[in-house]
Design a protein around this motif. Structure first.
Motif, PDB file in Angstrom:
ATOM      1  N   VAL A 204       0.786  -1.276   0.015  1.00 24.19           N
ATOM      2  CA  VAL A 204      -0.076   0.073   0.050  1.00 24.19           C
ATOM      3  C   VAL A 204       0.852   1.367  -0.026  1.00 24.19           C
ATOM      4  O   VAL A 204       0.702   2.081  -0.832  1.00 24.19           O
ATOM      5  N   GLY A 205       1.651   1.262   0.730  1.00 24.03           N
ATOM      6  CA  GLY A 205       2.849   2.483   0.952  1.00 24.03           C
ATOM      7  C   GLY A 205       3.545   2.435   2.069  1.00 24.03           C
ATOM      8  O   GLY A 205       3.401   1.697   3.114  1.00 24.03           O
ATOM      9  N   SER A 206       4.451   3.271   2.262  1.00 22.13           N
ATOM     10  CA  SER A 206       5.508   3.416   3.440  1.00 22.13           C
ATOM     11  C   SER A 206       5.002   4.748   4.076  1.00 22.13           C
ATOM     12  O   SER A 206       5.196   5.936   3.292  1.00 22.13           O
ATOM     13  N   ILE A 207       4.460   4.672   5.287  1.00 23.28           N
ATOM     14  CA  ILE A 207       3.886   5.838   5.949  1.00 23.28           C
ATOM     15  C   ILE A 207       4.743   6.641   6.875  1.00 23.28           C
ATOM     16  O   ILE A 207       5.138   5.953   7.947  1.00 23.28           O
ATOM     17  N   SER A 208       4.879   7.773   6.922  1.00 29.92           N
ATOM     18  CA  SER A 208       5.917   8.358   7.997  1.00 29.92           C
ATOM     19  C   SER A 208       5.237   8.564   9.146  1.00 29.92           C
ATOM     20  O   SER A 208       3.820   8.859   9.290  1.00 29.92           O
ATOM     21  N   MET A 209       5.608   8.169  10.410  1.00 28.66           N
ATOM     22  CA  MET A 209       5.135   8.396  11.666  1.00 28.66           C
ATOM     23  C   MET A 209       5.656   9.831  12.630  1.00 28.66           C
ATOM     24  O   MET A 209       5.721   9.930  13.547  1.00 28.66           O
ATOM     25  N   ASP A 210       6.399  10.602  11.654  1.00 31.66           N
ATOM     26  CA  ASP A 210       6.964  11.504  12.355  1.00 31.66           C
ATOM     27  C   ASP A 210       5.887  12.675  12.853  1.00 31.66           C
ATOM     28  O   ASP A 210       5.296  13.007  12.001  1.00 31.66           O
ATOM     29  N   GLY A 211       5.932  12.878  14.190  1.00 32.39           N
ATOM     30  CA  GLY A 211       4.603  13.654  14.949  1.00 32.39           C
ATOM     31  C   GLY A 211       3.520  12.905  15.465  1.00 32.39           C
ATOM     32  O   GLY A 211       2.614  13.443  15.935  1.00 32.39           O
ATOM     33  N   PHE A 212       3.809  11.577  14.941  1.00 27.52           N
ATOM     34  CA  PHE A 212       2.290  10.924  15.542  1.00 27.52           C
ATOM     35  C   PHE A 212       2.265  10.930  16.974  1.00 27.52           C
ATOM     36  O   PHE A 212       1.164  10.892  17.685  1.00 27.52           O
ATOM     37  N   THR A 213       3.293  10.793  17.670  1.00 25.83           N
ATOM     38  CA  THR A 213       3.019  10.559  19.478  1.00 25.83           C
ATOM     39  C   THR A 213       2.541  11.850  19.712  1.00 25.83           C
ATOM     40  O   THR A 213       1.484  11.762  20.578  1.00 25.83           O
ATOM     41  N   LYS A 214       2.876  13.147  19.336  1.00 19.34           N
ATOM     42  CA  LYS A 214       2.356  14.309  19.869  1.00 19.34           C
ATOM     43  C   LYS A 214       0.990  14.438  19.221  1.00 19.34           C
ATOM     44  O   LYS A 214       0.410  15.137  20.125  1.00 19.34           O
ATOM     45  N   ALA A 215       0.794  14.041  18.095  1.00 24.25           N
ATOM     46  CA  ALA A 215      -0.638  14.113  17.679  1.00 24.25           C
ATOM     47  C   ALA A 215      -1.773  13.301  18.326  1.00 24.25           C
ATOM     48  O   ALA A 215      -2.596  13.682  18.575  1.00 24.25           O
ATOM     49  N   TYR A 216      -1.181  11.929  18.976  1.00 17.25           N
ATOM     50  CA  TYR A 216      -2.175  11.387  19.691  1.00 17.25           C
ATOM     51  C   TYR A 216      -2.451  11.732  20.891  1.00 17.25           C
ATOM     52  O   TYR A 216      -3.483  11.869  21.232  1.00 17.25           O
ATOM     53  N   ARG A 217      -1.192  12.331  21.624  1.00 16.35           N
ATOM     54  CA  ARG A 217      -1.609  12.891  22.892  1.00 16.35           C
ATOM     55  C   ARG A 217      -2.436  14.036  22.683  1.00 16.35           C
ATOM     56  O   ARG A 217      -3.250  14.243  23.865  1.00 16.35           O
ATOM     57  N   SER A 218      -2.342  14.975  21.607  1.00 15.04           N
ATOM     58  CA  SER A 218      -3.262  15.834  21.453  1.00 15.04           C
ATOM     59  C   SER A 218      -4.580  15.487  21.445  1.00 15.04           C
ATOM     60  O   SER A 218      -5.573  16.032  22.032  1.00 15.04           O
ATOM     61  N   LEU A 219      -4.963  14.346  20.509  1.00 14.27           N
ATOM     62  CA  LEU A 219      -6.152  13.856  20.482  1.00 14.27           C
ATOM     63  C   LEU A 219      -6.903  13.500  21.975  1.00 14.27           C
ATOM     64  O   LEU A 219      -8.090  13.616  22.445  1.00 14.27           O
ATOM     65  N   GLY A 220      -5.952  12.797  22.586  1.00  8.70           N
ATOM     66  CA  GLY A 220      -6.331  12.289  24.312  1.00  8.70           C
ATOM     67  C   GLY A 220      -6.976  13.671  25.080  1.00  8.70           C
ATOM     68  O   GLY A 220      -7.864  13.661  25.559  1.00  8.70           O
ATOM     69  N   THR A 221      -5.842  14.650  24.920  1.00 10.58           N
ATOM     70  CA  THR A 221      -6.227  15.826  25.607  1.00 10.58           C
ATOM     71  C   THR A 221      -7.433  16.453  25.274  1.00 10.58           C
ATOM     72  O   THR A 221      -8.338  16.930  25.988  1.00 10.58           O
ATOM     73  N   SER A 222      -7.688  16.509  23.884  1.00 15.22           N
ATOM     74  CA  SER A 222      -8.876  17.219  23.258  1.00 15.22           C
ATOM     75  C   SER A 222     -10.210  16.433  23.700  1.00 15.22           C
ATOM     76  O   SER A 222     -11.291  16.941  23.928  1.00 15.22           O
ATOM     77  N   CYS A 223     -10.265  15.222  23.616  1.00 17.20           N
ATOM     78  CA  CYS A 223     -11.201  14.241  23.403  1.00 17.20           C
ATOM     79  C   CYS A 223     -11.403  13.498  24.825  1.00 17.20           C
ATOM     80  O   CYS A 223     -12.409  12.795  25.178  1.00 17.20           O
ATOM     81  N   GLY A 224     -10.464  13.766  25.782  1.00 17.21           N
ATOM     82  CA  GLY A 224     -10.791  13.279  27.306  1.00 17.21           C
ATOM     83  C   GLY A 224     -10.456  11.923  27.316  1.00 17.21           C
ATOM     84  O   GLY A 224     -11.434  11.014  27.917  1.00 17.21           O
ATOM     85  N   PHE A 225      -9.381  11.306  26.845  1.00 19.74           N
ATOM     86  CA  PHE A 225      -8.910   9.915  27.185  1.00 19.74           C
ATOM     87  C   PHE A 225      -7.695   9.590  27.482  1.00 19.74           C
ATOM     88  O   PHE A 225      -6.845  10.546  27.088  1.00 19.74           O
ATOM     89  N   PRO A 226      -7.340   8.774  28.273  1.00 24.17           N
ATOM     90  CA  PRO A 226      -5.905   8.484  28.391  1.00 24.17           C
ATOM     91  C   PRO A 226      -5.163   8.069  27.413  1.00 24.17           C
ATOM     92  O   PRO A 226      -5.677   7.053  26.440  1.00 24.17           O
ATOM     93  N   THR A 227      -3.647   8.423  27.211  1.00 18.25           N
ATOM     94  CA  THR A 227      -2.879   8.109  26.114  1.00 18.25           C
ATOM     95  C   THR A 227      -1.559   7.180  26.729  1.00 18.25           C
ATOM     96  O   THR A 227      -0.824   6.933  25.644  1.00 18.25           O
ATOM     97  N   ALA A 228      -1.438   7.138  27.885  1.00 14.89           N
ATOM     98  CA  ALA A 228      -0.066   6.539  28.376  1.00 14.89           C
ATOM     99  C   ALA A 228      -0.013   5.031  27.869  1.00 14.89           C
ATOM    100  O   ALA A 228       1.226   4.611  27.690  1.00 14.89           O
ATOM    101  N   ASP A 229      -1.018   4.338  27.563  1.00 14.98           N
ATOM    102  CA  ASP A 229      -0.869   2.955  26.956  1.00 14.98           C
ATOM    103  C   ASP A 229      -0.199   2.928  25.601  1.00 14.98           C
ATOM    104  O   ASP A 229       0.170   1.911  25.321  1.00 14.98           O
ATOM    105  N   VAL A 230      -0.534   3.824  25.057  1.00 16.32           N
ATOM    106  CA  VAL A 230       0.113   4.092  23.582  1.00 16.32           C
ATOM    107  C   VAL A 230       1.272   4.981  23.544  1.00 16.32           C
ATOM    108  O   VAL A 230       2.400   4.561  22.846  1.00 16.32           O
ATOM    109  N   ALA A 231       1.153   6.098  24.124  1.00 11.38           N
ATOM    110  CA  ALA A 231       2.255   7.279  24.020  1.00 11.38           C
ATOM    111  C   ALA A 231       2.590   7.694  25.459  1.00 11.38           C
ATOM    112  O   ALA A 231       2.295   8.931  25.938  1.00 11.38           O
ATOM    113  N   PRO A 232       3.443   6.836  26.211  1.00 13.67           N
ATOM    114  CA  PRO A 232       3.753   7.151  27.441  1.00 13.67           C
ATOM    115  C   PRO A 232       4.636   8.580  27.750  1.00 13.67           C
ATOM    116  O   PRO A 232       5.390   8.732  26.527  1.00 13.67           O
TER     117      PRO A 232
END
Length: 216
Positions: A188-216
């Protein structure tokens, strides 16, 4: 399992802004008749103007963009939180990888953001149970996907949202610098994950869910 959510091209902040139709209430215009054709009537009381919805919040983290859209339903404040990155797939075709969740869904650790790939490649396998692998230099995650309707003219596939599989995939996305995606044996493709960790933490902060199990 979360309800499916469809996004169009989420490759950049500008595209993210175009995806969510923010409801702005229309302004009702009173019809006026001629003063000579009808007797004057008391002016109707103007109804209070509805508050305009806030514009979606957009941020960029490396190669990832995030969007937070808020809608006041009258009963609660519904938030939709999305993160996406664009990539060039096998054969030079464009694609996007998108995560989305709302605060009305089941939230982590019970359920995780849906993961959808949209790519302009009609040669990829489609159906209700497409075997996929997500590889990096530290391991491989296998998942089942179901193909959906076209997203902005591209075919799309959504990972079956089983908590165990979704968590493993999100952890792979956090640890990888690049994720190689295959549907069956088809690249399918090779997909960059540059910035993913901060983006995921931002989703958790905004939508109110914990992120430590994915991005401690």
């Amino acid at each position: 399992m979360m309800r499916p959510f469809r996004f169009a091209d989420l490759g950049a902040v500008g595209a993210l802004a175009a995806l969510i139709a923010v409801p702005f209430p229309g302004i009702a215009l009173a019809q006026t008749g001629s003063a000579q054709s009808a007797p004057a009537q008391p002016a109707p009381q103007a109804e209070p103007a509805a508050a305009a919805q806030a514009a979606p919040k957009l941020e960029t983290f490396g190669r990832w963009s995030t969007l937070v859209d808020e809608v006041d339903t009258g009963e609660d404040l519904r938030k939709t939180c999305a993160a996406s990155t664009a990539f060039i797939g096998a054969g030079g075709v464009p694609g996007t990888l998108t995560l989305v969740i709302t605060n009305g869904d089941a939230l982590p650790p019970d359920a995780y953001p849906s993961v959808t790939i949209a790519v302009d490649n009609k040669d990829l396998p489609a159906g209700k149970s497409v075997a996929a692998t997500f590889d990096d230099d530290k391991g491989r995650v296998a998942a089942k996907l179901h193909s959906d309707g076209a997203v902005n003219g591209r075919l799309s596939w959504t990972v079956d949202n089983q908590a165990k599989t979704s968590l493993a995939l999100l952890r792979a996305m956090r640890r990888a610098s690049v994720l190689d995606v295959f549907f069956g044996d088809a690249p399918v493709g090779s997909i960059s994950m540059d910035g993913f960790t901060k983006a995921y933490r931002s989703l958790g902060t905004s939508c109110g869910f914990p992120t430590a199990d994915v991005a401690p």
